[in-house]
Write an enzyme that holds these catalytic residues in place. Sequence first.
Site, short mmCIF file in Angstrom:
data_model
loop_
_atom_site.label_atom_id
_atom_site.label_comp_id
_atom_site.label_asym_id
_atom_site.label_seq_id
_atom_site.Cartn_x
_atom_site.Cartn_y
_atom_site.Cartn_z
N VAL A 126 0.93 43.84 25.17
CA VAL A 126 1.87 44.17 23.92
C VAL A 126 1.95 45.69 23.86
O VAL A 126 1.11 46.42 24.04
CB VAL A 126 1.22 43.84 22.60
CG1 VAL A 126 2.08 44.26 21.44
CG2 VAL A 126 0.87 42.30 22.47
N VAL A 130 6.60 48.03 27.49
CA VAL A 130 6.14 49.33 27.81
C VAL A 130 4.59 48.88 28.48
O VAL A 130 4.75 49.24 29.65
CB VAL A 130 5.77 50.13 26.50
CG1 VAL A 130 4.81 51.30 26.69
CG2 VAL A 130 7.08 50.33 25.60
N CYS A 131 3.83 48.54 27.53
CA CYS A 131 2.64 48.07 28.25
C CYS A 131 2.46 47.13 29.37
O CYS A 131 1.65 47.34 30.34
CB CYS A 131 1.57 47.46 27.00
SG CYS A 131 1.62 48.61 25.64
N VAL A 132 3.34 46.46 29.30
CA VAL A 132 3.25 45.30 30.54
C VAL A 132 4.49 45.89 31.63
O VAL A 132 4.34 45.94 32.92
CB VAL A 132 3.95 43.95 30.19
CG1 VAL A 132 3.87 42.98 31.46
CG2 VAL A 132 2.99 43.21 29.22
#
Length: 226
Positions: A126, A130-132
């Site tokens: 999550v 962005v984070c992935v």
Amino acid sequence: MDSPTHAKTSILPSGGGAMLMDPSDTLILLLDHQSGLFQTVKDIAVADLRRNVEMIAKLATLLKIPVITTASEPAGTNGPLMPEIHLHAPHAVYVPRKGEVNAWDNDDFVAAVRSTGRRTLVMAGVWTSVCVMFPALDARAAGYEVYAVLDASGDPSEMASRISLARFVQGGVKPISTNALLSELHRSWARPEAAELAGLYALAAPNYAAVIESYLRAQQAARDSV
């Protein structure tokens, strides 16, 4: 760019598995599943998202697949990681970051990934966009095969989700669902963990719990009739 060195050991004589991930080469990366970020997720029910992440943690433990977790600013507004990950995958390694938004910007995180020797990375987190997205694209550039588990990830809007999917595909990151990940790593019911794997399907697809219950009732009825 790093070059892949792993030869798949999971391909059957029939050719089955040639295009599927090899469990012996797979590493799971769970990125920024933090309490504050969960409150912003609008493209999937948070209860479903958390249940899917829990399933992945349990699957990793059952099949002995290494897990690396990380969080950006867990002491800040983004909040701590969901505790179920390390509860159900006690072998998971947590790598702290120094404020980097992109986990791949952190030398310790990349070193932890490289130290496993595994070339197939399964990512969820999550926010998806962005984070992935950022470490997934950078890992692809470094020569890794990368899968993004979309329903174990979440974004602030459906629009963000659709854009993320398009960018994943453009960048060579393979989208996958939690249920498909379970099936792809499972591969066969003729294995000693079959009963435990069936229980995991009930997490990834809750209606499957009813299938299991019906099957067990039918078996009991057959025994009672003898």
